[in-house]
Design a protein around this motif. Structure first.
Motif, PDB file in Angstrom:
ATOM      1  N   ARG A 141       2.756  -0.271  -2.568  1.00  0.00           N
ATOM      2  CA  ARG A 141       3.353   0.532  -2.733  1.00  0.00           C
ATOM      3  C   ARG A 141       4.164   0.892  -0.562  1.00  0.00           C
ATOM      4  O   ARG A 141       4.657   1.843  -0.501  1.00  0.00           O
ATOM      5  CB  ARG A 141       3.339   2.360  -2.787  1.00  0.00           C
ATOM      6  N   GLY A 142       3.669  -0.454   0.340  1.00  0.00           N
ATOM      7  CA  GLY A 142       4.493  -0.285   0.819  1.00  0.00           C
ATOM      8  C   GLY A 142       4.200   0.712   1.956  1.00  0.00           C
ATOM      9  O   GLY A 142       4.705   1.047   3.276  1.00  0.00           O
ATOM     10  N   VAL A 143       2.513   2.036   2.005  1.00  0.00           N
ATOM     11  CA  VAL A 143       2.452   2.097   3.023  1.00  0.00           C
ATOM     12  C   VAL A 143       0.434   2.364   3.231  1.00  0.00           C
ATOM     13  O   VAL A 143      -0.042   2.350   1.954  1.00  0.00           O
ATOM     14  CB  VAL A 143       2.292   4.100   2.296  1.00  0.00           C
TER      15      VAL A 143
ATOM     16  N   ARG B   7       8.868  -5.385   5.902  1.00  0.00           N
ATOM     17  CA  ARG B   7       8.647  -5.706   5.427  1.00  0.00           C
ATOM     18  C   ARG B   7       6.761  -6.908   5.865  1.00  0.00           C
ATOM     19  O   ARG B   7       6.117  -6.523   5.680  1.00  0.00           O
ATOM     20  CB  ARG B   7       8.513  -5.725   4.107  1.00  0.00           C
TER      21      ARG B   7
ATOM     22  N   CYS C 183       3.772   2.060   7.715  1.00  0.00           N
ATOM     23  CA  CYS C 183       4.632   2.736   6.806  1.00  0.00           C
ATOM     24  C   CYS C 183       5.577   1.287   6.456  1.00  0.00           C
ATOM     25  O   CYS C 183       6.256   1.327   7.786  1.00  0.00           O
ATOM     26  CB  CYS C 183       5.227   3.844   6.904  1.00  0.00           C
TER      27      CYS C 183
ATOM     28  N   SER D 282      -1.310   3.611  -0.815  1.00  0.00           N
ATOM     29  CA  SER D 282      -0.239   3.593  -1.560  1.00  0.00           C
ATOM     30  C   SER D 282      -0.253   5.320  -1.464  1.00  0.00           C
ATOM     31  O   SER D 282      -0.864   5.536  -1.123  1.00  0.00           O
ATOM     32  CB  SER D 282      -1.115   3.181  -2.514  1.00  0.00           C
TER      33      SER D 282
ATOM     34  N   ARG E  60      11.712   1.631   4.694  1.00  0.00           N
ATOM     35  CA  ARG E  60      12.274   1.442   3.240  1.00  0.00           C
ATOM     36  C   ARG E  60      11.492   2.653   3.023  1.00  0.00           C
ATOM     37  O   ARG E  60      12.541   3.988   2.236  1.00  0.00           O
ATOM     38  CB  ARG E  60      12.760   0.964   2.525  1.00  0.00           C
ATOM     39  N   HIS E  61      10.673   3.112   3.272  1.00  0.00           N
ATOM     40  CA  HIS E  61       9.443   4.032   2.692  1.00  0.00           C
ATOM     41  C   HIS E  61       9.149   5.418   3.058  1.00  0.00           C
ATOM     42  O   HIS E  61       9.592   6.133   2.777  1.00  0.00           O
ATOM     43  CB  HIS E  61       8.107   3.908   2.559  1.00  0.00           C
TER      44      HIS E  61
ATOM     45  N   GLY F 286      11.441   6.822   1.282  1.00  0.00           N
ATOM     46  CA  GLY F 286      11.511   7.005  -0.487  1.00  0.00           C
ATOM     47  C   GLY F 286       9.971   8.031  -0.476  1.00  0.00           C
ATOM     48  O   GLY F 286       9.692   8.607  -0.598  1.00  0.00           O
ATOM     49  N   ASP F 287       9.284   6.662  -0.325  1.00  0.00           N
ATOM     50  CA  ASP F 287       7.585   7.099  -1.519  1.00  0.00           C
ATOM     51  C   ASP F 287       6.694   8.348  -0.461  1.00  0.00           C
ATOM     52  O   ASP F 287       5.874   8.918  -1.107  1.00  0.00           O
ATOM     53  CB  ASP F 287       6.600   5.863  -1.872  1.00  0.00           C
TER      54      ASP F 287
END
Length: 267
Positions: free
Chosen positions: A98-100, A85, A59, A40, A62-63, A66-67
């Motif tokens: 949270r994609g990471v 994803r 990752c 995260s 989209r992140h 982004g995040d």
């Protein structure tokens, strides 16, 4: 950070995020200290701010903007592997929080004396094997006034991926290390010990004598069996949390929060 798009579960370089066990991760990177996985963006930021060295980032696409954008912008020259994803979930075996994910180098641990130096309150994790409990204990220790943590070798690794995530990065905020004979070690450093256990000699956690101790190590035991009898017998204090409504005890993570807050150093 170079961005590398992957379209296969066998893409070179992503093994540490997929097929390697926690034990194998500890032996990675030229047989040195190994690596661990931080999960995260928030947890990764805490690790980076604490001086931990990243090895690679995984990752979701989209992140990237982004995040994870601020993490990527830090300029560390490490690969950023990215993909859809679904592909990353298939690679890791779970949906990324949270994609990471970030693989990071394991640090060299301090000595017991270094953890004890300048400390007033220590948390001792004795044989706690559940990663969620260890992570929660670290979070409570950091938040509620402990100055460091010692663990017996039978305990779960604090840098286990789940422990790191549950701690919300608190494992990076306190000095900690492994110790076989904790009670002897902390006694030699000037600490008295408080074993959390239910016995006939247990005193309430609110006992005034505990708060007056200049240096105190709070010992927490295994989820199922509690503390070994020898540990209880050697402790300077045996401590209980008063219960109501016929409840005999709390989960070790919940008990740690109560004990840490009550027994924190109060000058």
């Amino acid at each position: 950070m170079p961005i590398i798009h992957i379209d296969s579960l066998q893409h070179p370089g992503v093994e540490m995020f997929a097929s390697l066990t926690e034990a194998q991760l500890r032996r990675q990177i030229d047989n040195s200290e190994g690596v661990f996985i931080a999960e995260s963006p928030k947890v990764i930021r805490v690790a980076l701010d604490a001086g931990f060295s990243p090895v690679a980032l995984l990752c979701e696409e989209r992140h990237i903007t982004g995040d994870a954008a601020d993490i990527i912008s830090r300029g560390d020259n490490i690969p950023v592997y990215t993909g859809p994803r679904e592909l990353l979930a298939a690679l890791t075996g779970y949906t990324l929080t949270r994609g990471v994910l970030c693989a990071m180098r394991r640090p060299s641990l301090p000595s017991v004396a270094q953890v004890c130096e300048g400390a007033r309150r220590l948390a001792v994790i004795d044989g706690v094997v559940d990663s969620t409990n260890v992570g929660a204990i670290f979070r409570s220790a950091a938040a509620l006034g402990m100055d460091g943590v010692l663990l017996t070798p039978q305990s779960c690794d604090p840098l286990n991926r789940r422990a790191v995530r549950v701690s919300m990065g608190s494992v990076f905020l306190l000095p900690w290390t492994w110790c076989q004979d904790v009670q002897t070690a902390v006694n030699e450093c000037g600490f008295r010990t408080a074993a959390m256990a239910l016995t006939l000699r247990s005193v309430p956690v609110t006992n005034p004598a505990l708060a007056k101790e200049e240096r105190l190590a709070v010992i927490l035991g295994n989820e199922g069996d509690g503390l070994p009898q020898q540990t209880i017998e050697r402790a300077d204090y045996v401590v209980r949390i008063p219960m109501h409504h016929g409840v005999d005890s709390l989960n070790v993570a919940a008990a740690s929060a109560v004990a840490f807050w009550t027994l924190r150093w109060q000058p």
